[in-house]
Design a protein around this motif. Structure first.
Motif, PDB file in Angstrom:
ATOM      1  N   TYR A  44       0.844  -1.189   0.000  1.00 55.44           N
ATOM      2  CA  TYR A  44       0.000   0.000   0.000  1.00 55.44           C
ATOM      3  C   TYR A  44       0.877   1.237   0.000  1.00 55.44           C
ATOM      4  O   TYR A  44       1.968   1.221   0.564  1.00 55.44           O
ATOM      5  CB  TYR A  44      -0.890   0.015   1.243  1.00 55.44           C
ATOM      6  CG  TYR A  44      -1.762  -1.199   1.309  1.00 55.44           C
ATOM      7  CD1 TYR A  44      -3.019  -1.190   0.737  1.00 55.44           C
ATOM      8  CD2 TYR A  44      -1.314  -2.372   1.893  1.00 55.44           C
ATOM      9  CE1 TYR A  44      -3.819  -2.312   0.757  1.00 55.44           C
ATOM     10  CE2 TYR A  44      -2.108  -3.505   1.911  1.00 55.44           C
ATOM     11  CZ  TYR A  44      -3.353  -3.467   1.342  1.00 55.44           C
ATOM     12  OH  TYR A  44      -4.133  -4.592   1.359  1.00 55.44           O
ATOM     13  N   THR A  59       4.825   3.893   2.489  1.00 53.33           N
ATOM     14  CA  THR A  59       4.839   2.671   1.694  1.00 53.33           C
ATOM     15  C   THR A  59       4.839   1.532   2.706  1.00 53.33           C
ATOM     16  O   THR A  59       5.748   1.444   3.536  1.00 53.33           O
ATOM     17  CB  THR A  59       6.083   2.577   0.799  1.00 53.33           C
ATOM     18  OG1 THR A  59       6.134   3.746  -0.026  1.00 53.33           O
ATOM     19  CG2 THR A  59       6.036   1.336  -0.076  1.00 53.33           C
ATOM     20  N   ARG A 144      -3.931   0.259  -2.316  1.00 57.42           N
ATOM     21  CA  ARG A 144      -3.171  -0.941  -2.653  1.00 57.42           C
ATOM     22  C   ARG A 144      -2.463  -0.755  -3.980  1.00 57.42           C
ATOM     23  O   ARG A 144      -3.054  -0.300  -4.963  1.00 57.42           O
ATOM     24  CB  ARG A 144      -4.087  -2.141  -2.717  1.00 57.42           C
ATOM     25  CG  ARG A 144      -3.305  -3.410  -2.911  1.00 57.42           C
ATOM     26  CD  ARG A 144      -4.208  -4.591  -2.970  1.00 57.42           C
ATOM     27  NE  ARG A 144      -3.399  -5.730  -3.332  1.00 57.42           N
ATOM     28  CZ  ARG A 144      -3.360  -6.843  -2.674  1.00 57.42           C
ATOM     29  NH1 ARG A 144      -4.131  -6.990  -1.627  1.00 57.42           N
ATOM     30  NH2 ARG A 144      -2.595  -7.825  -3.062  1.00 57.42           N
ATOM     31  N   THR A 145      -1.174  -1.092  -3.997  1.00 59.81           N
ATOM     32  CA  THR A 145      -0.389  -0.991  -5.219  1.00 59.81           C
ATOM     33  C   THR A 145      -0.053  -2.360  -5.798  1.00 59.81           C
ATOM     34  O   THR A 145       0.214  -2.483  -6.975  1.00 59.81           O
ATOM     35  CB  THR A 145       0.914  -0.214  -4.983  1.00 59.81           C
ATOM     36  OG1 THR A 145       1.688  -0.870  -3.977  1.00 59.81           O
ATOM     37  CG2 THR A 145       0.610   1.213  -4.565  1.00 59.81           C
ATOM     38  N   LYS A 146      -0.041  -3.393  -4.956  1.00 57.39           N
ATOM     39  CA  LYS A 146       0.259  -4.766  -5.409  1.00 57.39           C
ATOM     40  C   LYS A 146      -0.554  -5.752  -4.630  1.00 57.39           C
ATOM     41  O   LYS A 146      -0.841  -5.589  -3.494  1.00 57.39           O
ATOM     42  CB  LYS A 146       1.728  -5.101  -5.209  1.00 57.39           C
ATOM     43  CG  LYS A 146       2.637  -4.375  -6.161  1.00 57.39           C
ATOM     44  CD  LYS A 146       4.047  -4.881  -5.970  1.00 57.39           C
ATOM     45  CE  LYS A 146       4.987  -4.102  -6.860  1.00 57.39           C
ATOM     46  NZ  LYS A 146       6.346  -4.534  -6.745  1.00 57.39           N
TER      47      LYS A 146
END
Length: 146
Positions: A44, A59, A144-146
Protein backbone atom coordinates in the motif's frame (compact mmCIF):
# COMPACT_ATOMS: atom_id res chain seq x y z
CA UNK A 1 -3.88 -27.61 -5.03
CA UNK A 2 -4.35 -26.13 -1.65
CA UNK A 3 -6.22 -22.83 -1.21
CA UNK A 4 -5.69 -20.74 1.86
CA UNK A 5 -7.97 -17.83 2.61
CA UNK A 6 -7.40 -15.25 5.27
CA UNK A 7 -8.72 -11.87 6.27
CA UNK A 8 -6.27 -9.27 7.52
CA UNK A 9 -6.42 -5.84 8.40
CA UNK A 10 -3.72 -4.61 6.30
CA UNK A 11 -2.94 -2.72 5.16
CA UNK A 12 -5.34 -1.38 3.84
CA UNK A 13 -8.36 -2.90 4.61
CA UNK A 14 -3.51 -2.98 6.68
CA UNK A 15 -4.71 -5.18 3.76
CA UNK A 16 -6.77 -5.11 0.83
CA UNK A 17 -7.24 -7.97 -1.54
CA UNK A 18 -4.22 -9.83 -0.29
CA UNK A 19 -3.98 -8.52 3.17
CA UNK A 20 -7.51 -7.77 4.22
CA UNK A 21 -8.91 -10.59 2.26
CA UNK A 22 -6.66 -12.53 0.06
CA UNK A 23 -6.10 -15.90 -1.45
CA UNK A 24 -2.93 -17.82 -2.08
CA UNK A 25 -2.62 -21.09 -3.98
CA UNK A 26 0.20 -23.52 -3.39
CA UNK A 27 0.60 -27.07 -4.64
CA UNK A 28 1.94 -29.49 -2.02
CA UNK A 29 2.29 -33.16 -1.45
CA UNK A 30 0.33 -34.64 1.48
CA UNK A 31 3.51 -34.73 3.57
CA UNK A 32 4.25 -31.08 2.80
CA UNK A 33 0.71 -29.97 3.65
CA UNK A 34 1.27 -30.58 7.34
CA UNK A 35 4.26 -28.25 7.47
CA UNK A 36 3.65 -25.83 4.60
CA UNK A 37 3.31 -22.16 5.47
CA UNK A 38 1.59 -20.00 2.85
CA UNK A 39 2.43 -16.31 2.88
CA UNK A 40 0.52 -13.59 1.06
CA UNK A 41 1.90 -10.12 0.48
CA UNK A 42 0.12 -6.84 -0.18
CA UNK A 43 1.60 -3.38 -0.65
CA UNK A 44 0.00 0.00 0.00
CA UNK A 45 1.11 3.56 -0.62
CA UNK A 46 -0.17 7.06 -0.05
CA UNK A 47 0.64 10.47 1.37
CA UNK A 48 -0.97 11.75 4.55
CA UNK A 49 -0.83 15.33 5.91
CA UNK A 50 2.26 16.23 7.94
CA UNK A 51 2.60 18.66 10.82
CA UNK A 52 6.01 20.15 9.94
CA UNK A 53 6.09 19.10 6.27
CA UNK A 54 3.60 19.08 3.41
CA UNK A 55 3.06 15.35 3.75
CA UNK A 56 4.32 11.97 4.84
CA UNK A 57 4.51 9.41 2.04
CA UNK A 58 3.91 5.90 3.39
CA UNK A 59 4.84 2.67 1.69
CA UNK A 60 3.64 -0.39 3.64
CA UNK A 61 4.29 -4.01 2.68
CA UNK A 62 2.36 -6.61 4.69
CA UNK A 63 3.20 -10.29 4.51
CA UNK A 64 0.60 -12.47 6.18
CA UNK A 65 1.76 -15.57 8.02
CA UNK A 66 -1.79 -16.52 9.04
CA UNK A 67 -5.14 -14.77 9.42
CA UNK A 68 -4.11 -12.75 12.46
CA UNK A 69 -0.36 -12.09 12.24
CA UNK A 70 2.40 -11.32 9.79
CA UNK A 71 5.40 -9.13 9.12
CA UNK A 72 5.65 -5.61 7.75
CA UNK A 73 8.13 -3.31 6.03
CA UNK A 74 7.21 0.38 6.24
CA UNK A 75 8.87 3.48 4.82
CA UNK A 76 7.85 6.99 5.86
CA UNK A 77 9.19 9.78 3.65
CA UNK A 78 8.62 13.29 5.00
CA UNK A 79 8.16 15.44 1.91
CA UNK A 80 7.87 19.07 0.86
CA UNK A 81 6.71 19.10 -2.74
CA UNK A 82 8.91 16.60 -4.56
CA UNK A 83 11.78 16.91 -2.06
CA UNK A 84 12.22 14.22 0.61
CA UNK A 85 13.24 15.97 3.84
CA UNK A 86 13.70 12.86 5.97
CA UNK A 87 13.03 9.13 5.64
CA UNK A 88 12.38 6.38 8.18
CA UNK A 89 12.28 2.62 7.60
CA UNK A 90 10.88 0.07 10.02
CA UNK A 91 10.29 -3.68 9.99
CA UNK A 92 8.65 -6.05 12.39
CA UNK A 93 5.48 -7.94 13.17
CA UNK A 94 1.89 -6.87 12.81
CA UNK A 95 -1.30 -8.19 14.36
CA UNK A 96 -4.89 -8.05 13.18
CA UNK A 97 -7.49 -6.61 15.57
CA UNK A 98 -11.24 -7.02 15.13
CA UNK A 99 -13.53 -4.42 16.68
CA UNK A 100 -17.24 -3.91 15.97
CA UNK A 101 -17.01 -6.11 12.88
CA UNK A 102 -14.15 -4.13 11.31
CA UNK A 103 -10.57 -5.36 10.81
CA UNK A 104 -7.56 -3.30 11.84
CA UNK A 105 -3.83 -3.81 11.53
CA UNK A 106 -1.47 -2.80 14.33
CA UNK A 107 2.04 -2.21 13.00
CA UNK A 108 4.82 -2.02 15.55
CA UNK A 109 4.76 -1.96 19.33
CA UNK A 110 4.16 0.42 22.21
CA UNK A 111 3.75 4.16 21.81
CA UNK A 112 5.27 4.02 18.31
CA UNK A 113 2.62 1.64 16.93
CA UNK A 114 0.64 2.65 13.84
CA UNK A 115 -2.94 1.50 13.30
CA UNK A 116 -4.83 1.07 10.04
CA UNK A 117 -8.41 0.04 9.29
CA UNK A 118 -8.91 -2.36 6.38
CA UNK A 119 -11.23 -0.67 3.88
CA UNK A 120 -12.85 -3.07 1.42
CA UNK A 121 -10.07 -4.92 -0.37
CA UNK A 122 -8.20 -1.97 -1.75
CA UNK A 123 -7.06 0.39 0.98
CA UNK A 124 -5.82 0.99 4.50
CA UNK A 125 -6.96 4.06 6.43
CA UNK A 126 -4.84 5.33 9.29
CA UNK A 127 -6.71 5.46 12.60
CA UNK A 128 -5.78 6.48 16.14
CA UNK A 129 -4.90 4.17 19.03
CA UNK A 130 -8.61 3.93 19.91
CA UNK A 131 -9.24 2.71 16.33
CA UNK A 132 -11.21 5.84 15.48
CA UNK A 133 -11.19 7.30 11.98
CA UNK A 134 -9.81 10.79 11.39
CA UNK A 135 -12.17 13.65 10.59
CA UNK A 136 -11.20 13.43 6.89
CA UNK A 137 -10.49 9.71 6.30
CA UNK A 138 -9.71 10.22 2.60
CA UNK A 139 -6.66 12.25 3.61
CA UNK A 140 -5.29 9.30 5.60
CA UNK A 141 -5.89 6.45 3.18
CA UNK A 142 -3.21 4.31 1.55
CA UNK A 143 -4.26 2.49 -1.60
CA UNK A 144 -3.17 -0.94 -2.65
CA UNK A 145 -0.39 -0.99 -5.22
CA UNK A 146 0.26 -4.77 -5.41
Amino acid sequence: MKKTYFILAAASAMVAASACSGKADKATTPAEEATAKVETTAEYAGTVPGADVEGIRYTVKLTAVNDSTGTYDMTQDYVNGTETVQSFDSKGDYVVITKDGAKYVKIGEGAGATYFRCDADTALTMVNVDLELPIRPADYTLTRTK
